[in-house]
Scaffold this active site. Structure first.
Site, short mmCIF file in Angstrom:
data_model
loop_
_atom_site.label_atom_id
_atom_site.label_comp_id
_atom_site.label_asym_id
_atom_site.label_seq_id
_atom_site.Cartn_x
_atom_site.Cartn_y
_atom_site.Cartn_z
N HIS A 39 -40.69 5.85 -8.13
CA HIS A 39 -41.47 4.72 -7.61
C HIS A 39 -42.95 5.10 -7.48
CE1 HIS A 39 -37.39 4.10 -5.62
NE2 HIS A 39 -37.55 2.95 -6.25
N SER A 200 -32.49 5.87 -6.17
CA SER A 200 -32.12 5.77 -4.74
C SER A 200 -30.62 5.99 -4.58
CB SER A 200 -32.51 4.40 -4.20
OG SER A 200 -33.89 4.20 -4.40
P1 AMP Z 1 -35.80 -0.05 -7.38
O1 AMP Z 1 -36.39 0.22 -6.03
O2 AMP Z 1 -34.63 0.79 -7.71
O3 AMP Z 1 -35.58 -1.52 -7.61
O4 AMP Z 1 -36.91 0.37 -8.43
C1 AMP Z 1 -38.21 -0.13 -8.37
C2 AMP Z 1 -38.94 0.24 -9.63
O5 AMP Z 1 -38.98 1.67 -9.74
C3 AMP Z 1 -38.24 -0.29 -10.88
O6 AMP Z 1 -39.22 -0.78 -11.79
C4 AMP Z 1 -37.54 0.93 -11.40
O7 AMP Z 1 -37.33 0.90 -12.79
C5 AMP Z 1 -38.54 2.01 -11.04
N1 AMP Z 1 -37.85 3.31 -11.01
C6 AMP Z 1 -36.72 3.64 -10.34
N2 AMP Z 1 -36.35 4.91 -10.62
C7 AMP Z 1 -37.27 5.39 -11.49
C8 AMP Z 1 -37.43 6.63 -12.16
N3 AMP Z 1 -36.58 7.65 -12.00
N4 AMP Z 1 -38.49 6.78 -12.99
C9 AMP Z 1 -39.36 5.76 -13.18
N5 AMP Z 1 -39.26 4.56 -12.58
C10 AMP Z 1 -38.24 4.37 -11.75
#
Ligand code: AMP
Length: 289
Positions: A39, A200
């Site tokens: 993130h 997460s």
């Molecule tokens: P989330 O909180 O899981 O909905 O993720 C929020 C944003 O962070 C989304 O655009 C995800 O694709 C990005 N994201 C989550 N994990 C990663 C990671 N390991 N590397 C890059 N971006 C990530």
């Protein structure tokens, strides 16, 4: 140090947004919190490119099925804000950069107020394959919240991780179809030292499961090697994996631009979803052949 504000109310967010004005280039990073370096890498890129950044932390109930982990999804606002603050201190090029964190702690009503009734969904193959097969309403939940947040924030550029590759393409398609004047920027996957993509949901894994989870990135790397060395064996390799190990939800290699079946394109992507205990992990690897 940048100018960091945390707002929990939609009214407050809309007020700040209107004060920013319409001529300003705005970066937006939508998340569900429980932040890790994946993130933060999106925030770092936004800090590189914009003087005004909105960052949302909202666990969106619409993208969880009733049997999924909505209520137990990790909520760690205090630590999240510390991480954001550290990134701002470290990476702000301009001390006047304004970072607005929208974290509607008090509930879903700040994003979907009483009486909210609209759903946004992208149709077609892209919303029917891969993750959509086992999570049928998931992407409509994602596009509905992203559209709503876009309407509230009206960003110039929105940052999405390629970790959720199908999601990123679906959001891009929504933006095109709805003529939204927003650039969707896909950012590389951030991994742990052992190769596991940060997520997460990794927090759900026991130490033993954490080791088993490495099957996912390792297999994607094996596929990459196979494609670069002897592509003729690819189909058998994948069908054997799926047959031998029922923990695979899917394992596929597709055209990276549109997730269509492989033809002769150079830019392709291996994508996998793998269950470890009760946790379903996803990952992918871009391959240039
Ligand atoms: P989330 O909180 O899981 O909905 O993720 C929020 C944003 O962070 C989304 O655009 C995800 O694709 C990005 N994201 C989550 N994990 C990663 C990671 N390991 N590397 C890059 N971006 C990530």
């Amino acid at each position: 140090m940048s100018y960091l504000q945390v707002v929990t109310k939609a009214d407050e967010l809309l007020k700040i947004r209107s004060e920013v004005g319409d001529d300003v280039d705005i970066g937006f990073v939508p998340t569900m919190g429980n932040l890790h370096q994946g993130h933060i890498s999106l925030l770092e890129e936004a800090l590189n490119n914009h003087k005004v950044i909105f960052f949302s932390i909202f666990v969106n109930p619409k993208q969880f099925a009733p049997n999924e982990d909505y209520s137990k999804y990790p909520r760690t606002l205090r630590e999240d804000l510390e991480k954001i603050e550290r990134a701002c201190e470290r990476d702000c090029k301009d001390k006047n950069t304004q970072v607005v964190v929208f974290a509607p702690e008090d509930g879903v009503g700040e994003v979907f107020p009483k009486g909210y009734a609209t759903s946004i969904s992208v149709g077609g193959r892209i919303s029917e394959i891969l993750c959509a097969k086992s999570r049928p309403n998931h992407f409509a939940g994602v596009t509905t919240v992203v559209y709503r947040l876009f309407a509230m924030i009206r960003p110039t550029v929105a940052y999405f991780g390629m970790k959720d590759y199908q999601q990123m393409l679906i959001v891009k398609k929504m933006t095109e179809d709805m003529l939204l004047d927003i650039i969707i920027k896909g950012m590389p996957i951030v991994r742990d030292n052992d190769g596991l993509a940060l997520s997460s949901r990794n927090a759900y894994l026991t130490a033993e499961e954490r080791k088993v989870a490495l099957i996912l990135p390792k297999t994607l790397n094996e596929i990459k090697k196979l494609i670069l060395e002897s592509e003729s064996e690819l189909e058998k390799f994948i069908s054997d994996k799926l047959l031998q190990d029922k923990r695979w939800d899917y394992l596929q290699v597709l055209n990276a631009n549109d997730l269509q079946p492989l033809n002769r394109e150079k830019e392709i992507i291996a994508l996998g979803a793998f269950r470890v205990g009760n946790t379903r992990l996803i990952d992918n690897l871009l391959i240039y052949r």
